[in-house]
Design an enzyme around this catalytic site. Structure first.
Site, short mmCIF file in Angstrom:
data_model
loop_
_atom_site.label_atom_id
_atom_site.label_comp_id
_atom_site.label_asym_id
_atom_site.label_seq_id
_atom_site.Cartn_x
_atom_site.Cartn_y
_atom_site.Cartn_z
N LYS A 95 0.86 -1.19 0.00
CA LYS A 95 0.00 0.00 0.00
C LYS A 95 0.90 1.23 0.00
CE LYS A 95 -3.88 1.84 2.79
NZ LYS A 95 -4.69 1.57 4.00
N SER A 171 -9.50 1.74 3.04
CA SER A 171 -8.59 2.44 2.14
C SER A 171 -7.59 1.52 1.45
CB SER A 171 -7.82 3.51 2.91
OG SER A 171 -7.02 2.90 3.91
N SER A 195 -9.70 -0.54 7.40
CA SER A 195 -9.11 -0.32 6.08
C SER A 195 -8.44 -1.53 5.43
CB SER A 195 -8.09 0.83 6.14
OG SER A 195 -8.75 2.05 5.96
#
Ligand SMILES: [Zn+2]
Lengths: 533, 478
Positions: A95, A171, A195
């Site tokens: 990420k 996210s 997330s």
């Protein structure tokens, strides 16, 4: 079976046994990325062609050279007869909120579009040390602020591999999508209010939020420091256990990392679940929205198929020998989102102070006449609307005079939420749970643009996940079925502090007992046409 | 004109002399180092970095709290003070807001008239320093070297009443900081920085009027002068019907002038909250006991003890406790010496302190240790050397590192006390002066001094004067 469908566990086993070259694994992953990912996210990525609409767009940056060099090293180590590590030759995406030396680390924001960190985050460093191949940095909501990936400054944002008209969640949307689309076997995500778990559930993959402090936060660009947890996304529980094994453990450079010894997650994974007590709570059957005029809570039942899947999963676990404990009260669950709203925004506003155009990152190109203008323009141009909203909220909530009303109050609520878990897990309490079984999300993935713009509604999609962030306890989401539209449904197992071993073991038992179910044969849309062995 | 008194509180920032910074492993002291050479991702605020607390800073902070008679808190916490400035790379300063390391406390000042004045401490906490900025050729430059240097911020209650008292506070605080070894306390290098809050009121009144804050009063003279100037300004203003406003003023030490920095009303809201990146600082009962045990006897206590234990005057005790190593030296010398402690004090306040001045050393840096000093004084007492030789020995020991007795032996500096040797010298003197001998014998006994002088001249001053006198009398009266 194609190389990219292999589990991380299998890849590492074969690479270490000399049956497979890490370089070939890297090449296969790169080929898969070229086939399904489409245009990488970029700052001026506007409208895209119909063909691109059908792509995954998980990656902001593919680190081909890095991956191939790492693969080369792994192959050399194997050739020399050395231990090439737990993750030898396993393709992984990161990420883009983790600092990795040699990459641009953007946080999916214009603000950091030119930021090249001089150091590598501890969890990433540990993955590399265990032989992992870093394939690239994947998309996310800007600074992780969102639950759909749509707020990324890097467009096109990631699509859901099961249906590219839908969001992958967020996210860690790029992480979940890259694993679901078999571009990588594993991804490193972060979970502040859900997330990792919400996008994992939306994309039909496994996601684990470890106990707070189990995995170092060093090198993770902070959102809400008291809630942030790095963790794995994978296609099965064994791979999640493997990745956690590689990353977990104290980091002298993160004071909040736990000094507790790391369990051997792999050795206990295969044990059965006979006699383990798994709880169900009515407080996870609905989502609660407050009425902002009256403060009253409105109750809305969760999606019917999600509810059915949850109870069917409980039956399957009972069949495997677990004891199902119903009606476990978790009375403070409904207050998780309001408390999160306050704590996360106060911490976020402060964490974002450092982005001021002075030292690194974006700086306004307009001529400025004084310092405050430099700050104002830089931050006005560098941050997207979701980020600004959170800063404004955080500033408001922590202003002098408000502190006692909001932040302190939210901390008290947080303590009450933790108390719910303490009671549920108490060894001599009423429930004596080994894990709490809940839905991961109230609904399956929503369509792009369906919720985006309504930041309140978006926030409430984290209702099922946020309590474990408040409490600090570990939580695992695993795929448990598909809804009528063919979108994945996730179930969540929440464990006691540092009992990742138990929730992984229960998740693994569920995988075994549901092995032959029809939904497991269905492949994501972007992989359709490929034959699953 | 009414009779006014000045009410002053001081806010000091004390740089702890730890080896590394408070939250990273960069070198703490950057004096005369190139800009931005002692920095790392942590102290320059790169995203993703985390602070790790330096235990030495906690130890030294707690020691200072103990020395200020403050309560050392077993649990203290760090908070974030949020504001924007280019020298603050994280956009917040890590400090202690409502649960600091020390609570309460005071410093007793000894005043010129011999009285004591107690200055209470309002606040004592640990924090990190910010960097520095400067404008050069129209460009603002930032130096992060100082970012993350450990500081103690210490604020007094408004207990001081004149610029002179404020100056005394700084002088005695500086002495204490060096005494307990937590800071170099060099004001020129910014180890000890000071802001002063000043207000006036009619003498006898208990109200606290609107105060102004004077920034950057970073020398003893500045404190004295700036407060004096500001008190004068406020009195003139009030006398002419004006009203004191809550200004922040800047002291320009080069021009001895105050200037307005900003009006206080625009003060920022720092939005303090707990820093979630750091754990609470816990000090166990044992650790606090250990800190208290490590706390040395403080200057005023030691001064009082020197008066009672060694019979020194207040004045002598004051001078000898000005600095810790000097007083340690004194006690070690007294311990090695069998005579009166006052004799050691005299030597130290005269010859030794002159030597320290000339060499620019502190007592602990001398090669001439306290035992050697005691030995020299002892040799004089015992008649082995004369006082002049003793004085010259100070320098010889310091330069050579040899023991005083060795030097005396090697260079033949000892007095001739041996009766036979001395008798031979005296006989020679008497043989050369038959007239004086006759006069002496005829009753002119005042000639004895002249004979002693002759013996001294013959022996180059090495004759033991006491013994010489005895032998002369014996031989002349024969
Ligand atoms: Zn540093």
């Amino acid at each position: 079976m194609s190389l990219t469908s292999l589990s991380a566990f299998e890849v590492a086993r074969k690479v270490k046994a000399g049956e497979l070259k890490a370089v070939d694994v890297a090449e296969a992953a790169l080929a898969q990325i070229r086939a399904v990912d489409g245009l990488p996210g970029s700052l001026d990525g506007g409208a895209v062609s119909a063909d691109e609409e059908k792509k995954v767009h998980a990656f902001i940056q593919v680190t081909e050279k890095m991956a191939l060099e790492q693969a080369e090293k792994v192959d050399q180590a194997v050739a020399r007869g050395e231990d090439a590590g737990l993750l030898a030759g396993v393709p992984i995406s990161i990420k883009d909120i983790f600092c990795v030396e040699g990459t641009t680390t953007t946080a999916a924001s214009r603000m950091l579009s030119n930021f090249r960190p001089p150091y590598t985050a501890t969890p990433v460093r540990r993955l590399i040390d265990q032989g992992a191949l870093i394939l690239g940095k994947v998309n996310l909501d800007e600074f992780t602020f969102g639950s759909s990936n749509e707020s990324s400054a890097y467009q096109p944002a990631t699509n859901n591999p099961w249906n590219t008209d839908h969001v992958p969640g967020g996210s860690s949307g790029g992480s979940a999508a890259s694993v679901a689309a078999e571009e990588v076997a594993l991804s490193l995500g972060t979970d502040t209010g859900g997330s990792i778990r919400q996008p994992a559930a939306f994309c039909g993959v496994v996601g684990l939020k470890p106990t707070y402090g189990r995995v170092s936060r060093l090198g993770l660009i902070a959102f809400s420091s008291s809630l942030d947890c790095p963790g794995p996304l994978s296609r099965n529980t064994r791979d999640a256990a493997l990745m956690l094994q590689a990353m977990a453990g104290v980091d002298p450079k993160d004071s909040t990392s736990s000094t507790r010894a790391v369990d051997d997650y792999l050795s206990t994974l295969g044990q059965d679940v006979k006699g383990l007590r798994i709880g169900l709570s009515p407080d996870y059957d609905a989502v609660y929205y407050p009425n902002f005029e009256t403060g009253e809570l409105h109750k809305e039942a969760i999606q019917k198929e999600v509810h059915e899947t949850l109870y069917r999963s409980a039956e399957l676990l009972a069949k495997a020998g677990a004891e199902i404990v119903e009606n476990v009260p978790m009375p403070n669950t409904a207050y998780g989102i309001p408390a999160y709203f306050v704590i996360s925004r106060v911490e976020a506003a402060s964490n974002l102070h450092r982005f001021d155009g002075v030292k690194y990152g974006y700086r306004t190109e307009s001529a400025v006449s004084n310092l405050s203008e430099l700050y104002r323009l830089t931050r006005a141009e560098g941050f997207g609307p979701q980020v600004k909203l959170r800063i404004l909220m955080g500033m408001y909530l922590s202003a002098a005079g408000h502190d006692a009303d909001y932040y302190t109050h939210a901390q008290k609520v947080r303590a009450l939420i933790r108390q719910d878990f303490v009671r549920a897990f108490e060894p001599d309490g009423d429930h004596r749970l080994d894990a709490l079984l809940t839905p991961t999300t109230a609904t399956t993935s929503f369509k792009r643009k369906a919720v985006f713009g309504n930041s309140l509604l978006m926030q409430y999609s984290d209702q099922m996940t946020v309590s474990s962030n408040h409490a600090g306890v570990p939580a695992l989401t695993i795929p448990a079925g598909l809804d009528e539209a063919g979108l994945p449904i996730g179930i969540q197992l929440i464990g006691n502090d540092f009992r990742e071993d138990l929730i992984l073991r229960i998740g693994h038992a569920f995988e075994q007992v549901s092995r032959d179910e029809a939904w497991r044969k269905v492949r994501p849309q972007v992989l359709a046409g490929e034959v699953k062995a | 004109m009414k009779d006014y008194e000045v009410v002053i509180g001081l806010e000091t920032h004390i740089q702890l002399n730890t080896r590394t910074k408070i939250f990273c492993s960069c070198k703490a002291d950057s004096w005369e180092d190139e800009a931005n050479t002692n920095i790392c991702p942590v102290c320059s605020g790169l995203p993703g970095t985390l602070p790790v607390l330096n235990a030495e800073a906690v130890q030294k902070g707690a020691l200072l709290a103990a020395a200020m008679h403050a309560e050392v808190n077993p649990l203290s916490r760090f908070d974030r003070k949020n504001y924007f400035y280019p020298d603050l790379p994280k956009g917040y300063q890590i400090t202690q807001f409502d649960e600091p390391i020390g609570k309460g406390g005071y410093l007793d000042l000894k005043m010129a008239d011999g009285t004591k004045k107690r200055v209470r401490i309002h606040k004592l906490h640990l924090e990190e320093d910010a960097g520095k900025t400067k404008i050069e050729h129209g460009t603002r430059l930032v130096d992060f070297n100082r970012c993350g240097v450990p500081l103690i911020e210490m604020v007094t209650e408004p207990d001081l009443r004149s610029g002179e008292e404020a100056a005394q506070y700084l002088i005695q605080l500086r002495q204490l900081l060096r005494w307990i070894g937590v800071s170099e306390a060099d004001m020129e290098r910014g180890h000890l920085r000071c802001d002063a809050n000043v207000s006036i009121r009619e003498r006898g009144s208990q109200v606290l009027n609107t105060k102004t804050e004077i920034k950057n009063v970073n020398s003893i003279d500045s404190v004295r002068q700036a407060i004096g100037e500001e008190a004068k300004r406020q009195i003139e203003l009030v006398e002419s019907g004006g009203k004191v406003e809550s200004y922040t003023l800047d002291w320009d030490a080069d021009r001895n002038k105050l200037s307005l920095m900003r009006s206080k009303e625009t003060e920022a809201d720092y939005r303090y909250f707990r820093d979630p990146d750091l754990l609470p600082v816990k000090l166990s009962r044992e650790e606090i006991a250990g800190i208290m045990a490590a706390l040395p006897e403080l200057p005023l206590e030691r001064q009082a003890r020197f008066v009672t234990e060694y019979g020194l005057s207040e004045y002598d005790a004051d001078i000898l406790t000005n600095e810790r190593s000097l007083s340690d030296y004194y006690e070690a010398a007294v311990g090695a010496y069998t005579g009166e402690p006052k004799a050691v004090a005299n030597w130290m306040m005269n010859d030794l302190s002159r030597m320290l001045n000339d060499l620019g050393k502190t007592a602990d840096q001398l090669v001439l240790g306290p035992k050697a000093l005691a030995e020299i004084i002892q040799m004089i007492d015992d008649g082995k050397i004369n006082a002049a030789t003793g004085k010259s020995l100070l320098k010889k020991v310091e330069e050579s590192g040899s023991r005083p007795a060795e030097i005396v032996e090697k260079e033949g500096l000892g007095l001739i006390a041996d009766s036979d040797a001395l008798r031979a010298q005296i006989e020679a003197v008497l043989a050369d002066a038959p007239d004086e001998v006759a006069n002496f014998k005829a009753g002119k006994e005042s000639l004895l001094g002249w004979f002693v002088g002759q013996v001294m001249r013959r022996t180059g001053g090495k004759a033991d004067p006491k013994r010489t006198r005895e032998l002369l009398l014996e031989m002349l009266r024969k």
